[in-house]
Structure formats: C-alpha cells, structure tokens
Design an enzyme around this catalytic site. Structure first.
Site, mmCIF file in Angstrom:
data_model
loop_
_atom_site.group_PDB
_atom_site.id
_atom_site.type_symbol
_atom_site.label_atom_id
_atom_site.label_comp_id
_atom_site.label_asym_id
_atom_site.label_seq_id
_atom_site.Cartn_x
_atom_site.Cartn_y
_atom_site.Cartn_z
ATOM 1 N N VAL A 96 -20.344 -2.477 47.137
ATOM 2 C CA VAL A 96 -20.300 -3.284 45.915
ATOM 3 C C VAL A 96 -18.959 -3.975 45.759
ATOM 4 C CG1 VAL A 96 -20.467 -3.230 43.397
ATOM 5 C CG2 VAL A 96 -22.006 -1.825 44.772
ATOM 6 N N ARG A 100 -9.353 4.007 49.877
ATOM 7 C CA ARG A 100 -8.946 5.270 50.507
ATOM 8 C C ARG A 100 -8.483 5.055 51.943
ATOM 9 N NH1 ARG A 100 -13.855 9.318 49.624
ATOM 10 N NH2 ARG A 100 -14.977 7.397 50.108
ATOM 11 N N LYS A 153 -22.307 5.125 36.648
ATOM 12 C CA LYS A 153 -23.326 5.726 35.775
ATOM 13 C C LYS A 153 -23.079 7.205 35.516
ATOM 14 C CE LYS A 153 -26.211 5.963 39.889
ATOM 15 N NZ LYS A 153 -25.369 5.041 40.676
ATOM 16 N N VAL A 207 -26.603 0.542 35.340
ATOM 17 C CA VAL A 207 -28.041 0.809 35.217
ATOM 18 C C VAL A 207 -28.825 -0.376 35.770
ATOM 19 C CG1 VAL A 207 -29.949 1.297 33.655
ATOM 20 C CG2 VAL A 207 -27.677 2.195 33.136
ATOM 21 N N GLY A 236 -28.835 -2.147 38.557
ATOM 22 C CA GLY A 236 -28.265 -3.194 39.400
ATOM 23 C C GLY A 236 -28.142 -4.548 38.738
ATOM 24 N N ILE A 291 -30.341 -6.288 37.180
ATOM 25 C CA ILE A 291 -31.214 -6.578 36.044
ATOM 26 C C ILE A 291 -30.402 -6.569 34.749
ATOM 27 C CG2 ILE A 291 -33.269 -5.879 34.780
ATOM 28 C CD1 ILE A 291 -34.130 -4.327 37.279
ATOM 29 N N LYS A 317 -28.845 7.347 34.250
ATOM 30 C CA LYS A 317 -29.200 6.048 33.683
ATOM 31 C C LYS A 317 -29.999 6.218 32.385
ATOM 32 C CE LYS A 317 -29.209 4.016 38.295
ATOM 33 N NZ LYS A 317 -30.027 3.546 39.439
ATOM 34 N N GLY A 374 -27.960 -2.347 45.686
ATOM 35 C CA GLY A 374 -27.495 -3.243 46.738
ATOM 36 C C GLY A 374 -26.183 -3.901 46.365
#
Length: 429
Positions: free
Chosen positions: A16, A47, A106, A133, A135, A137, A206, A305
């Site tokens: 992400v 890291r 989350k 929550v 992705g 949407i 979620k 994704g």
C-alpha cells in the site's frame, strides 16, 4: 494556490505505501490543484532501508520513524505499517508534534479508536481512516458525513476479499474449503497464514469500526462476536441452494428492536440469492446499509490491494490537507449515543440446523418437541434417509441465539440424534 508545499511523512512502504508514494508523484499536479497547495513526500520510514523502492529518493528513506514524526515540519503522517505497536505510539507522537494522521490500521482503530480520537482532538488535528475498511470503497465518509442526518439501523457486509473468494469458489465449482483456500493462496488473495481472514479477525475489526460510526457509540473489537468459516462444507452449500441461498462471511452491525442497544458480529450465513450481497463474486467487497430516511444503500468494489487501498488513503490525504490549509478539522469521534453492545445470546435471527438422526418413526416428533420446549418455532423441515440413518434439516423462524443454543444442547441428548452436522444463521431477509 499556495506555493509552499504541505509535507507528508509515510510510515511503511509495502504494497500500500509504495502505491501511495507512486500516486503522490504521478498525480502531483492534479492533487495540488484539488488541495490548493502542492504536497511533498518529506520522509519514508521503513524496516529494510536497503530494499530498492522505485520512484522514491533513497535520501528520504529512514528506519527512525519516531524521529520522522517528531520533526515538527510534517503536516500529515500517513500510517500504513499496521499492527498495534509501534503504530499507536507513532500516531500519538505525530499529534503531539503538530501533524494530522491518515491511517489504514483497522486493528489499531478497532482496539484503541477512542483514545486515538481523543489525542487528535486534544491537539486539534485530524484522524482519517477510510482505507481501514473495505479498501477503495467509500464507506467511512458516507457513514459519518453523508448519513450524519439520518438514522442508520443496520450495516450488513462482505468486508474481506479472501473469504469471499474462497466461499465463491466453493459455491460456483463445488470445491472443498481446502481446495478453494489453496487456489486463493496461489493467486495471492490469501496470506501464507490466512488465520486473520478465515477465522474472521480481520472482518471483526472492520465491524467494530463500522458499528461505532453507524450508531454513534463506542464499539471495540472485544465487543464483536466472531466465528470463522473453516467449518463450512460443500454439504452446507448444497443445503443453501435447496433454500435458494448462498453462503457468505458477513459482518453485521444492527440496532436492537427497541433501539436501546446494538450488536456487532461476524460469522458465515446463508443469504437469499435475491439479496444484492449474494451476487458479490471473487475477492470483491460490498456493504449494505439500511437507514430510516435513505432506505437501502449498497457500496461495492475492490476491498483490498495496493492501488485500491492507496486510492482511499489519497482521498483522506486530500481532505486532511484541505483542512490544514483552512485551519479547520474534519469530523472526529461521534459517540454521544453511548449505546451498549448486547451479547450474542440476545441476537435474533433465523437458523438452518442439519441433524444426523436415526431413520425410524417418532424421530421428527421428538425433535419438534425439543424445539417447542425451548420456544423456537420451526419454519420448514426436510428429512432424507436410508438404511437406518437419516438427515433432518430444520429451518427456524426468528429466534434468539441463546434459545437456539439451549435447543441444540437438548437435541444432543436425544438417543435418536446421532449428531449435529451443522448450524448456520440465515440473514438478509
């Protein structure tokens, strides 16, 4: 438009985070016009600094996330590292040093959302988390802004793409659970350790976030009833098809009938094929919202994704940067209703129970008597059998979880009941 850029610190540069950085770079001019000022990636905490990160200046990369959020010139911190610590400490430190925060975490928000909101409020900063929550949407903002004048009664959704992919494969191909999981893993939909997904932990986090926003009450992860999907079988899907249903792992948040409490739960459930959620295929997510004024709304799209989740992060980033320029903050926590969370035993729904029984006269009467003694009304019964063994499928009218549990315990004590093959709730009716 202001020429001095707003500075953004990125915590995490995995699937992400790398997409967030890429979109910030490739859409820089458009984002500047939408915000009213350019944004600048001022630092990236990781890291493993030796890893090559395409499109990111190595001079921006650091392993000292604490120093990055303490710089004082950072306007917005984007947290996509996940987990509880060090994310919690880094977010609160960012607030203390003047930065607003956009998070996709989350698990942290479900556990400590109230404390994080309080810290943001104390320092006059924003906390946005659309990406936590479902992705890409748009869901958090519609619930806490677009529906702020409405009364939400129920949120019913598929909020985990891995589990939906597995169940969809089982439904459409007749595959067993393990076979469908293996395919999901091969395609990259499931992690090497899929526990968080298939046991419902991800969806439960979620659900806690959604319930808190929808009902203006504090709902923590520990308040959410959770049941995984590893015991769902091909036989369950066959039974569902006989009822005109399919099976989904659902997150369900709803007000009690008297409006005095709420429930939040995650479990497999049969839903009618006529329900919009039944047609959600593959790794997609969808959330069905029922409210007084708006009626029924459905939000649908890719729920995970890199690019889809980054889209939600960037949407929050634009909103937070606009607030920064105007000297305002967006909506914070709304928990004024303070509705208690009822235990799972109080939840009322329909049930599908499959029993292995002796194939002899009187069995159905015995089973029906047990249901009646526990106040559980039977809707339909189907019995098949041969050679002294039979399968008895009972579908109830609406009953509480507690009364159904008592019924099942009593059924197990009958000599004519060989075993309880499966119990599944029926939702969406």
């Amino acid at each position: 438009m202001r020429t001095r850029p707003l500075k953004v610190a990125l915590l995490g540069c995995g699937v992400v985070g790398s997409e967030v950085a890429r979109i910030m770079t490739t859409h820089a001019d458009d984002l500047a016009q939408r915000i009213g000022a350019p944004i600048e990636l001022a630092g990236v905490a990781v890291r493993r600094p030796s890893k090559v990160r395409e499109g990111i200046d190595p001079a921006l990369v650091t392993t000292d996330a604490t120093a990055l959020v303490k710089r004082g010139d950072i306007d917005v911190v984007v947290e996509v590292i996940g987990g509880i610590e060090p994310a919690r400490t880094l977010i609160t430190t960012a607030f203390e040093h003047g930065a607003s925060v956009v998070s996709a975490n989350k698990a942290l928000l479900a556990q400590d959302g109230a404390a994080l909101h309080a810290a943001a409020d104390q320092h006059g900063r924003d906390l946005y988390y659309e990406a936590a929550v479902a992705g890409a949407i748009p869901l958090i903002r519609p619930l806490r802004e677009s529906l702020a004048g409405d009364k939400v009664n129920r949120v019913l959704g598929i909020v985990n793409g891995t589990t939906n992919f597995i169940l969809d494969k089982m439904d459409s191909t007749g595959a067993g659970y393990q076979e469908a999981l293996d395919e999901a893993t091969a395609l990259g939909y499931a992690e090497a350790d899929p526990t968080a997904d298939v046991e419902g932990f991800d969806a439960a986090a979620k659900a806690a976030i959604l319930a808190g926003i929808a009902f203006h009450s504090r709902v923590r992860l520990d308040d959410v009833y959770r049941e995984g999907m590893t015991e769902v079988t091909a036989a369950d899907f066959a039974s569902a098809k006989n009822m005109g249903c399919t099976i989904k792992l659902l997150a369900i948040c709803e007000r009690a009938g008297d409006g005095g409490s709420v429930t939040a739960r995650v479990h497999p459930a049969m839903i009618p094929l006529t329900h919009p959620l039944a047609s959600v295929r593959g790794a997609y997510n969808a959330v069905f919202v029922e409210s007084d004024a708006s009626g029924q709304l459905m939000f649908y799209g890719p729920g995970a994704g890199g690019a889809p989740t980054a889209s939600a992060v960037l949407g929050d980033l634009v909103a937070v940067c606009r607030n920064r320029l105007s000297g305002a903050t967006g909506p914070g926590e709304s928990a004024y209703a303070a509705l208690p969370v009822s235990p799972m035993g109080d939840v009322v729904t329909r049930y599908h129970i499959s029993l292995d029984v002796a194939d002899k006269p009187g069995v159905l009467a015995q089973v029906a008597t047990v249901f009646a003694e526990h106040g559980v009304s039977i809707d339909t019964v189907r019995q098949t059998g041969k050679d002294g063994e039979a399968s008895l499928v009972v579908v109830t009218h609406r009953a509480s979880d507690a009364s159904l549990s008592g019924t099942v315990e009593a059924l197990r004590k009958l000599d004519t009941v060989r075993g309880v093959a499966s119990i599944m709730r029926v939702e969406g009716e």
